[in-house]
Scaffold this motif. Structure first.
Motif, PDB file in Angstrom:
ATOM      1  N   PRO A 260      47.053  42.026  38.019  1.00  0.00           N
ATOM      2  CA  PRO A 260      46.380  42.871  38.066  1.00  0.00           C
ATOM      3  C   PRO A 260      46.777  43.314  39.604  1.00  0.00           C
ATOM      4  CG  PRO A 260      44.803  40.273  38.537  1.00  0.00           C
ATOM      5  CD  PRO A 260      46.382  40.061  37.680  1.00  0.00           C
ATOM      6  N   TYR A 261      47.949  42.714  40.548  1.00  0.00           N
ATOM      7  CA  TYR A 261      48.288  43.224  41.685  1.00  0.00           C
ATOM      8  C   TYR A 261      49.480  44.408  41.128  1.00  0.00           C
ATOM      9  CZ  TYR A 261      50.836  44.551  45.800  1.00  0.00           C
ATOM     10  OH  TYR A 261      51.533  45.162  46.267  1.00  0.00           O
ATOM     11  N   HIS A 302      43.581  37.660  45.965  1.00  0.00           N
ATOM     12  CA  HIS A 302      42.343  36.640  44.857  1.00  0.00           C
ATOM     13  C   HIS A 302      40.931  37.605  45.723  1.00  0.00           C
ATOM     14  CE1 HIS A 302      41.010  33.534  47.951  1.00  0.00           C
ATOM     15  NE2 HIS A 302      40.286  33.587  47.600  1.00  0.00           N
ATOM     16  N   CYS A 305      41.583  41.114  44.207  1.00  0.00           N
ATOM     17  CA  CYS A 305      41.904  41.310  42.787  1.00  0.00           C
ATOM     18  C   CYS A 305      40.638  41.800  41.997  1.00  0.00           C
ATOM     19  CB  CYS A 305      42.081  40.031  42.300  1.00  0.00           C
ATOM     20  SG  CYS A 305      42.741  40.304  40.829  1.00  0.00           S
ATOM     21  N   CYS A 330      49.500  34.691  37.543  1.00  0.00           N
ATOM     22  CA  CYS A 330      47.934  35.045  37.732  1.00  0.00           C
ATOM     23  C   CYS A 330      47.720  33.719  36.353  1.00  0.00           C
ATOM     24  CB  CYS A 330      47.451  36.354  37.245  1.00  0.00           C
ATOM     25  SG  CYS A 330      46.375  37.257  36.904  1.00  0.00           S
TER      26      CYS A 330
END
Lengths: 339, 303
Positions: A260-261, A302, A305, A330
């Motif tokens: 996600p990052y 997190h 996120c 992840c």
């Protein structure tokens, strides 16, 4: 694209395993007590093959420069191991370390501060040779300097000048010539173009790529500019808060970011088309980077996120292989999510 | 090898023929050149004082007491009929020797302590700096008076005491400069290429602290000359009959200030002039020795 699988182990130049660099935080004036640690680098693993470029990206303070310094052995890691050409260099010191320094050199970010203002270009470029025992008056030494100046596209008579007489791009060429003087195998580039004008950045990047072709160099290339990394790298590693969250071949990473990052990072790059740019959906990153002294439990990302689940808050994700040399740390990434 | 693929950027501009330091000093820093010339003049006068002086050091002439400046006695005469010019010239010798030697010793002490403290840091730094702290608690003059009263007045004693006094205090300044250089990227680069501490000190640290060292040296020359004069004024300097500027000011200069102001003016102005000269010369030298200032001087800083 695929490397011949047979000699992949043989051609490996650098391997970093579970590297940690923690700086102790102390309190007390007379008797210092350790009250915590800044986890600048916290469990980073990657490898680098000969002739390859690994780009390391991440925002300021994510530990990419610290990783480079640890690989260069300018600091001793808290834990983890570093192998250079099969040799464990994690705790090397003294004369063996000095010999190792010949084989890996660094190109610095600041083209102004990294060149001693009181040395002529000739002496700057020749300094590594002198440090490793070349005679200042020998013809061999002078020829080597001329060769290096030619190599980076500087005129030979520029060697008589002082660094302040040069532009940023030219200075960076001087820095590159110096890094190449000892014919190193690994060159660590710590944001070598981020201090330069955009037009000069391309020149320096192209020079670095030409030199890599010609001399068979291996680069560990640190940057925060994704377009630069995309241009020069074969593989890209994304760092967040001292951890390597994703490594993948360049095409895979940019086409199909899994962490996600990484997705948010890529989404932050503007599209060079105003019509598209104004309408496209931009994933927003929430909050600020937490302190590396007190990183969040579980996955370090997190709190910011958008997809975080309960297990992200409790359990630290391990880097898992996604095939094609891609590794993602992840919980939500699964190999089948690829297609 | 790769000239074909790599564009060569920049062109070698026609550089003016390199001039010597003296030529550049005169052209780019006229005031500094003036200072240097004045300092040199005093130095030469001091060295050859015995030859230049028109009259003997203690040659008295009771018929010519307290004469105002004239062709015969350029700076007049004092209460014993001694030629003031001759005494100022010989006083210059003493001041120059004390000033230069004390400043040289002070600079050496500052460099050794400052570099050891700043470059090696840690425990070495801690030890040296606490010692410097302790030393700096004492006021300069008090310490000087105390030490001189114990060891007795004399030129060597004054040089050693002044050298240590200024040297230890000045090591703070050198230390600060060394720490800045040590943290510089080019020092880091030298370490990363495997350079030894000796190489880094010689090629990176020392050349880059030169501006600080030059200013430290020149200001200390002036300060040492002044302090020596002050000590002589208090009667703790180089003992008479050696003529010192400070002694001339405190003795005859003060007593006969109204009858013969030239008695105080001659050594006083000499003192002022030489200290001023050495300071502007030092500033000019610092600027000229910095390669970054090459061609840019006159745009920045005092001329």
């Amino acid at each position: 694209m695929a490397e011949p699988a047979t000699d992949s182990a043989a051609s490996e130049l650098l391997r970093v395993e579970d590297l940690c660099v923690h700086y102790p935080v102390t309190e007390g004036l007379v008797r210092q007590r350790e009250v915590g640690a800044v986890k600048a680098v916290d469990g980073v693993s990657f490898h680098l093959r000969r002739g390859e470029t690994l780009g390391l990206v991440g925002e300021s303070g994510c530990g990419k420069s610290t990783t480079a310094l640890a690989v260069l052995r300018m600091l001793t890691p808290t834990s983890g191991r570093i192998f250079f050409d099969g040799e464990d260099i994690t705790v090397l010191a003294g004369e063996p370390l000095r010999r190792l320094r010949r084989r890996m050199q660094m190109v610095y970010q600041d083209p102004f501060g990294s060149l001693n203002p009181r040395m002529r270009v000739r002496d700057l470029v020749g300094e590594p040779l002198i440090v490793h025992g070349a005679g200042r008056r020998s013809a061999e030494y002078r020829n080597r300097i001329n060769e290096l100046l030619d190599l980076v596209g500087l005129l030979r008579d520029m060697g008589e000048r002082y660094p302040h007489e040069f532009s940023g791009g030219q200075r960076q060429r001087i820095g590159i010539a110096r890094a190449l003087a000892l014919e190193p195998e690994l060159v660590i580039c710590d944001e070598p173009v981020s201090a330069l004008d955009v037009s000069i950045q391309a020149q320096v990047i192209n020079l670095l790529m030409d030199l890599q072709q010609e001399l068979g160099l291996t680069y560990l290339f640190i940057a925060h500019d994704l377009s630069v990394v995309r241009h020069i790298s074969d593989r890209v590693g994304v760092m967040y808060l001292g951890r390597l969250v994703e490594t993948a071949p360049k095409q895979t990473l940019f086409a199909k970011p899994r962490h996600p990052y990484t997705q948010i990072l890529l989404g932050a790059v503007p599209v060079p088309d105003p019509a598209v740019e104004s309408t496209r959906e931009q994933p927003m990153i929430l909050g600020e980077v937490p302190s590396p002294r007190n990183p969040p439990p579980g996955c370090a990302f997190h709190p910011r996120c958008p997809k975080a689940e309960d297990r992200c808050r409790e359990q630290r994700p391990r880097a898992q292989s996604m095939g094609q040399e891609a590794r993602v740390a992840c919980h939500l990434a699964t190999p089948q999510a690829r297609k | 090898m790769s000239e074909a693929t790599l564009p060569t950027i920049g062109t070698a501009s026609a550089r003016p023929a390199p001039k010597g330091l003296t030529g550049r000093l005169i052209q780019e820093k006229p005031l500094g050149a003036f200072g240097g010339a004045v300092f040199l003049l005093f130095l030469v006068c001091g060295l050859f004082a015995e030859l230049i002086a028109p009259y003997g050091l203690n040659e008295t002439n009771m018929a010519a007491r307290l004469l105002p400046p004239s062709a015969e006695h350029l700076f007049g005469t004092d209460h014993l009929g001694r030629d003031v010019l001759s005494r100022v010239l010989i006083g210059a010798q003493l001041s120059m020797i004390v000033g230069a030697c004390a400043a040289a010793l002070a600079t050496l002490v500052s460099i050794v302590l400052g570099v050891a403290s700043g470059y090696f840091g840690g425990r070495t730094d801690m030890l040296i700096q606490r010692f410097v702290d302790a030393w700096m608690i004492f006021p300069d003059l008090l310490l000087l008076i105390a030490v001189i009263s114990v060891v007795g007045p004399g030129m060597t004693e004054i040089v050693v005491v002044l050298g240590l006094l200024y040297g230890i205090a000045g090591s703070r300044i050198v230390r600060g400069a060394v720490i800045t250089i040590r943290e510089n990227a080019h020092t880091h680069a030298a370490r990363s290429m495997g350079a030894t501490a000796l190489h880094i000190l010689r090629r990176h640290v020392l050349p880059n602290i030169m501006p600080v060292v030059i200013v430290l040296f020149t200001t200390r020359v002036g300060a040492a000359i002044l302090t020596e004069a002050g000590l002589s004024f208090l009667g703790l300097g180089v003992p008479p009959p050696a003529p010192t500027w400070g002694g001339m000011l405190s003795g005859t200069g003060r007593t006969y200030m109204y009858l013969g102001p030239w008695l105080a003016l001659a050594p006083g102005l000499s003192l002022t002039l030489v200290v001023y000269a050495i300071n502007v010369y030092g500033d000019a030298l610092r600027d000229l020795l910095d390669p970054r200032m090459r061609g840019a001087s006159g745009l920045r800083g005092a001329r």
